[in-house]
Scaffold this motif. Sequence first.
Motif, short mmCIF file in Angstrom:
data_model
loop_
_atom_site.label_atom_id
_atom_site.label_comp_id
_atom_site.label_asym_id
_atom_site.label_seq_id
_atom_site.Cartn_x
_atom_site.Cartn_y
_atom_site.Cartn_z
N LEU A 153 1.33 -8.35 -1.88
CA LEU A 153 2.06 -8.04 -0.51
C LEU A 153 2.10 -9.70 -0.01
CD1 LEU A 153 -0.31 -5.21 0.60
CD2 LEU A 153 2.09 -5.38 1.10
N GLN A 154 3.32 -9.89 0.79
CA GLN A 154 3.20 -11.25 1.42
C GLN A 154 2.56 -11.13 2.71
OE1 GLN A 154 7.49 -11.03 2.07
NE2 GLN A 154 7.84 -11.05 -0.17
N GLU A 155 2.04 -12.28 3.27
CA GLU A 155 1.39 -12.38 4.55
C GLU A 155 1.81 -11.65 5.66
OE1 GLU A 155 -1.30 -14.89 6.12
OE2 GLU A 155 -1.60 -14.05 4.04
N LYS A 156 3.04 -11.31 5.69
CA LYS A 156 3.80 -10.54 6.81
C LYS A 156 4.96 -9.80 6.55
CE LYS A 156 5.21 -12.23 11.40
NZ LYS A 156 6.56 -11.18 11.73
N GLY A 157 5.12 -8.74 6.91
CA GLY A 157 6.47 -7.83 6.33
C GLY A 157 7.28 -7.50 7.46
N LYS A 158 8.07 -6.61 7.22
CA LYS A 158 9.33 -6.20 8.35
C LYS A 158 9.22 -4.58 8.42
CE LYS A 158 12.66 -9.81 7.13
NZ LYS A 158 12.46 -10.11 5.66
N LEU A 159 8.36 -3.88 7.98
CA LEU A 159 8.51 -2.55 7.89
C LEU A 159 7.49 -1.95 8.87
CD1 LEU A 159 9.53 -1.57 4.36
CD2 LEU A 159 11.14 -2.17 6.32
N ASN A 160 7.72 -0.97 9.69
CA ASN A 160 6.79 -0.25 10.51
C ASN A 160 6.71 1.41 10.07
OD1 ASN A 160 4.83 0.28 12.61
ND2 ASN A 160 6.53 -0.19 14.22
N ILE A 233 -5.63 -0.28 -3.63
CA ILE A 233 -4.55 -1.12 -4.01
C ILE A 233 -3.88 -1.82 -2.88
CG2 ILE A 233 -1.98 -0.51 -4.39
CD1 ILE A 233 -2.69 2.17 -5.74
N TYR A 234 -3.91 -1.70 -1.67
CA TYR A 234 -3.50 -2.59 -0.47
C TYR A 234 -4.32 -3.92 -0.51
CZ TYR A 234 0.78 -0.60 1.46
OH TYR A 234 2.01 -0.11 1.53
N GLU A 235 -5.57 -3.86 -0.79
CA GLU A 235 -6.57 -4.78 -0.74
C GLU A 235 -6.53 -5.58 -1.58
OE1 GLU A 235 -10.47 -3.99 0.74
OE2 GLU A 235 -9.66 -2.90 2.47
N LYS A 236 -6.26 -5.06 -3.08
CA LYS A 236 -6.10 -5.79 -4.60
C LYS A 236 -4.78 -6.46 -4.39
CE LYS A 236 -9.73 -4.62 -6.70
NZ LYS A 236 -10.90 -5.41 -7.00
N ALA A 237 -3.77 -6.29 -3.60
CA ALA A 237 -2.31 -6.70 -3.82
C ALA A 237 -2.42 -7.81 -2.41
CB ALA A 237 -1.49 -5.69 -3.18
N SER A 248 -12.51 -3.08 7.33
CA SER A 248 -11.85 -2.51 5.99
C SER A 248 -12.17 -0.90 6.01
CB SER A 248 -12.60 -3.03 4.74
OG SER A 248 -12.15 -2.43 3.54
N LEU A 249 -11.29 0.05 5.40
CA LEU A 249 -11.39 1.25 5.04
C LEU A 249 -12.64 1.35 4.12
CD1 LEU A 249 -7.70 2.30 5.33
CD2 LEU A 249 -9.43 3.45 6.41
N PHE A 250 -12.91 0.50 3.54
CA PHE A 250 -14.26 0.62 2.64
C PHE A 250 -15.38 0.61 3.38
CE2 PHE A 250 -11.04 -0.18 -0.45
CZ PHE A 250 -11.43 0.69 -1.57
#
Length: 282
Positions: A153-160, A233-237, A248-250
Motif C-alpha cells: 500500500l502507498q502512504e495515501k490512496g484515492k478510493l473511498n 494483509i493490510y498491516e503487512k502491506a 489496530s484491529l488486532f
Amino acid sequence: MQEIFKTIENIAIKISDALKYADLGYTDHKNQTGDTQLKLDVLSDEIITAEFKDVKSVKSLISEEKTDEELLNEDGEYIVAYDPLDGSSLVDVNFAVGSIFGIYKKSLSAKNLVASVYTIYGPRLEMVVCKDSPKLYRLKRDGEFGFVRELKLQEKGKLNATGATQKGWSDTHRKLVNTLFERGYRLRYSGAMVSDLHQVLLKGGGLFSYPATSDAPKGKLRVSFEVLPFAFIYEKAGGATSDGFSNSLFDIEIKELHQTTPCFFGSVDEIETLHQIYGKKS
Ligand code: AHG
Ligand code: MN
Ligand code: MN
C-alpha cells in the motif's frame, strides 16, 4: 502451512467452478448471524470442509456457515476460520465474490493469527496469500497458480469504500466520508468486502470502512473470518487498521466465534484522518 495453502488453491478451483454452473437460490436455513443461507454458501462450505478433512496440520474449522467449531484432528496445530463465500448475494448479478481464510496457531485469538488468504472469483481467479507479506497469485491456462507480484500500500490512496445503511451512520462517520470526498477521493463499493478491499489494495490505497450504525452498533463484519484476515494483509502491506478508535484491529478480544466489529482498513494517511475525526483510544 504450505499444505494449507495448497488445499486453498484446490478449494478455489472447485468453488470457482461451482459458481459458474451450480444452482442459485436460497435454503430454508439462517446462519449464526441471521443471513438466509444461499445454496452456494452451503455448497462452498461443504467443498472447504471436504478438502480440509485429510489435512493433518488442521485441528479444527470455524466457518460463517457453521454454528460451532468443527474438530478435524486433535493433534493439528492450526485452526482455519473462513468465510466460504463472501458477497454471495451478488452472484446473481455476476459481480466478483471471494472466500476468506484466517489461519490461527493453537487457539482462536487475534495474536495467534499467523497467516491469511483470500481468493477472488472475478473475470480471473486470483488468490492473495500472506504470511510475512501479501503476494498475489493468478490461475494460469495450465491450471496452476502463478506468482504475479508483492502487494504494497502507498502512504495515501484515492478510493473511498464505505458500507452499511447510510441512514444509520453516525454524524462522525458522515463527516469522515465527506472529508475524503472533499479531498478528491472516488467512491468504490460493490458490497463484497473481498472485491472492495482487493480493489483498494491493488490500486495502492484508500479507505474501506464498515462502521457501527444505529441498527448495528457492533457493525456487521465478523472478526475471526472476515475482519482479522484482512487486517493482517493490510498491516503487512504497510497500511493500518482500526475499529474506529483503536490503534489496530488486532486489539480485539475474541469472545464469540461469530462476533462482529466496526472496522476500517486503509493506507496510513486515511487511518490518520479517521482518528482526527473519530478520536483515538490512548
Ligand atoms: P457475506 O456474503 O459473507 O454475508 O458478506 C457480505 C458482507 C461483506 O462482504 C460486505 O462488505 C457487506 O456484507 C456488505 O454489506 P452492506 O450491504 O450492508 O454494505
Ligand atoms: Mn462475508
Ligand atoms: Mn459468506
